[in-house]
Write a protein that holds these residues in place. Structure first.
Motif, mmCIF file in Angstrom:
data_model
loop_
_atom_site.group_PDB
_atom_site.id
_atom_site.type_symbol
_atom_site.label_atom_id
_atom_site.label_comp_id
_atom_site.label_asym_id
_atom_site.label_seq_id
_atom_site.Cartn_x
_atom_site.Cartn_y
_atom_site.Cartn_z
ATOM 1 N N LYS A 188 3.263 -36.948 -13.453
ATOM 2 C CA LYS A 188 2.248 -37.823 -14.046
ATOM 3 C C LYS A 188 2.173 -37.552 -15.546
ATOM 4 O O LYS A 188 2.428 -36.444 -16.010
ATOM 5 N N THR A 189 1.802 -38.574 -16.312
ATOM 6 C CA THR A 189 1.772 -38.463 -17.769
ATOM 7 C C THR A 189 0.407 -38.866 -18.320
ATOM 8 O O THR A 189 -0.353 -39.596 -17.671
ATOM 9 N N PHE A 190 0.131 -38.390 -19.518
ATOM 10 C CA PHE A 190 -1.128 -38.726 -20.188
ATOM 11 C C PHE A 190 -0.907 -38.633 -21.687
ATOM 12 O O PHE A 190 -0.524 -37.584 -22.205
ATOM 13 N N ASN A 191 -1.167 -39.736 -22.413
ATOM 14 C CA ASN A 191 -1.011 -39.781 -23.862
ATOM 15 C C ASN A 191 -2.386 -39.565 -24.500
ATOM 16 O O ASN A 191 -3.175 -40.505 -24.648
ATOM 17 N N MET A 192 -2.664 -38.323 -24.858
ATOM 18 C CA MET A 192 -3.980 -37.959 -25.390
ATOM 19 C C MET A 192 -4.284 -38.668 -26.708
ATOM 20 O O MET A 192 -5.412 -39.084 -26.942
ATOM 21 N N GLU A 193 -3.291 -38.825 -27.558
ATOM 22 C CA GLU A 193 -3.525 -39.482 -28.851
ATOM 23 C C GLU A 193 -4.018 -40.925 -28.651
ATOM 24 O O GLU A 193 -4.981 -41.354 -29.281
ATOM 25 N N SER B 90 -6.417 -52.626 -17.508
ATOM 26 C CA SER B 90 -5.075 -52.979 -17.986
ATOM 27 C C SER B 90 -4.618 -52.052 -19.110
ATOM 28 O O SER B 90 -3.425 -51.883 -19.337
ATOM 29 N N ASP B 91 -5.562 -51.417 -19.794
ATOM 30 C CA ASP B 91 -5.219 -50.489 -20.869
ATOM 31 C C ASP B 91 -4.722 -49.147 -20.337
ATOM 32 O O ASP B 91 -4.082 -48.393 -21.067
ATOM 33 N N PHE B 92 -4.999 -48.836 -19.075
ATOM 34 C CA PHE B 92 -4.534 -47.570 -18.480
ATOM 35 C C PHE B 92 -3.036 -47.375 -18.712
ATOM 36 O O PHE B 92 -2.586 -46.282 -19.019
ATOM 37 N N ALA B 93 -2.263 -48.436 -18.511
ATOM 38 C CA ALA B 93 -0.801 -48.341 -18.632
ATOM 39 C C ALA B 93 -0.356 -47.883 -20.020
ATOM 40 O O ALA B 93 0.762 -47.384 -20.178
ATOM 41 N N ASN B 94 -1.211 -48.021 -21.013
ATOM 42 C CA ASN B 94 -0.862 -47.592 -22.370
ATOM 43 C C ASN B 94 -0.964 -46.089 -22.573
ATOM 44 O O ASN B 94 -0.453 -45.577 -23.574
ATOM 45 N N MET C 9 -10.770 -44.735 -25.561
ATOM 46 C CA MET C 9 -12.184 -44.332 -25.527
ATOM 47 C C MET C 9 -13.032 -45.065 -26.571
ATOM 48 O O MET C 9 -14.140 -45.503 -26.258
ATOM 49 N N PRO C 10 -12.562 -45.239 -27.802
ATOM 50 C CA PRO C 10 -13.354 -46.020 -28.755
ATOM 51 C C PRO C 10 -13.574 -47.466 -28.299
ATOM 52 O O PRO C 10 -14.647 -48.029 -28.525
ATOM 53 N N MET C 11 -12.569 -48.060 -27.632
ATOM 54 C CA MET C 11 -12.717 -49.426 -27.125
ATOM 55 C C MET C 11 -13.847 -49.486 -26.096
ATOM 56 O O MET C 11 -14.735 -50.333 -26.179
ATOM 57 N N THR D 120 -1.528 -43.657 -19.433
ATOM 58 C CA THR D 120 -1.352 -42.810 -18.257
ATOM 59 C C THR D 120 -0.786 -43.576 -17.071
ATOM 60 O O THR D 120 -0.874 -44.800 -17.016
ATOM 61 N N ASN D 121 -0.220 -42.841 -16.136
ATOM 62 C CA ASN D 121 0.206 -43.405 -14.863
ATOM 63 C C ASN D 121 -0.598 -42.770 -13.718
ATOM 64 O O ASN D 121 -0.147 -42.698 -12.595
ATOM 65 N N VAL D 122 -1.796 -42.328 -14.043
ATOM 66 C CA VAL D 122 -2.695 -41.677 -13.095
ATOM 67 C C VAL D 122 -3.884 -42.590 -12.809
ATOM 68 O O VAL D 122 -4.435 -43.208 -13.724
ATOM 69 N N THR D 123 -4.301 -42.638 -11.560
ATOM 70 C CA THR D 123 -5.532 -43.341 -11.208
ATOM 71 C C THR D 123 -6.675 -42.347 -11.359
ATOM 72 O O THR D 123 -6.667 -41.294 -10.715
ATOM 73 N N PRO D 124 -7.658 -42.637 -12.219
ATOM 74 C CA PRO D 124 -8.734 -41.664 -12.448
ATOM 75 C C PRO D 124 -9.730 -41.600 -11.293
ATOM 76 O O PRO D 124 -9.852 -42.525 -10.509
ATOM 77 N N ILE D 125 -10.412 -40.477 -11.246
ATOM 78 C CA ILE D 125 -11.551 -40.280 -10.342
ATOM 79 C C ILE D 125 -12.795 -40.394 -11.227
ATOM 80 O O ILE D 125 -12.863 -39.763 -12.278
ATOM 81 N N ILE D 126 -13.759 -41.196 -10.794
ATOM 82 C CA ILE D 126 -14.957 -41.398 -11.605
ATOM 83 C C ILE D 126 -16.169 -40.847 -10.882
ATOM 84 O O ILE D 126 -16.398 -41.148 -9.701
#
Length: 135
Positions: free
Chosen positions: A46-51, A116-120, A58-60, A122-128
């Motif tokens: 799994k990947t995550f682009n922190m930048e 739809s922004d998730f794909a930009n 998050m600002p959006m 991460t490829n992870v489904t978040p837990i909320i």
């Protein structure tokens, strides 16, 4: 004596400036606020682009929340709480809001854009988790 007075004033002014700025930059998280934690579990591959998450996603979402938003935080997972165990979460984003109903009203019309922004990033489904701050 005069030099001593000047040094004392300088020390006082420095302490006042440092501590005054520190106090101004802090936001207290108050009892009764609603906390929305968006947690991204770690898993092999799994990947995550922190930048991107920090500068775009998050600002959006914060803009959608408007004046209901008190503050938001972004955390980057670095280790498990148990030695030699895998990292439980790659990242956690948290929104502190005044009203759950206003949060839901702001998110509902924008949920498609948010998802739809998730794909930009991460490829992870978040837990909320939605919770209330008790202390």
């Amino acid at each position: 004596m005069k030099l001593r007075l000047i040094l004392s004033f300088f020390l006082f002014a420095t302490c006042f400036t440092v501590f005054g700025q520190e106090k101004q930059n802090t936001v207290t998280v108050e009892k009764g606020l609603v906390k929305i934690s968006i947690m991204y579990p770690y898993a092999e591959g799994k990947t995550f682009n922190m930048e991107y998450y920090e500068t775009k996603h998050m600002p959006m979402v914060a803009r959608f929340l408007g004046s209901n938003l008190v503050k938001y935080t972004i955390e980057k997972g670095i280790a498990s709480g148990v030695p030699n165990q895998p990292l439980p979460f790659m990242a956690i984003g948290t929104f502190y809001v005044k009203s759950l109903s206003k949060y839901q009203a702001a998110i509902a019309p924008n949920i498609g854009t948010i998802r739809s922004d998730f794909a930009n990033y991460t490829n992870v489904t978040p837990i909320i988790l939605v919770s209330e701050v008790v202390k």
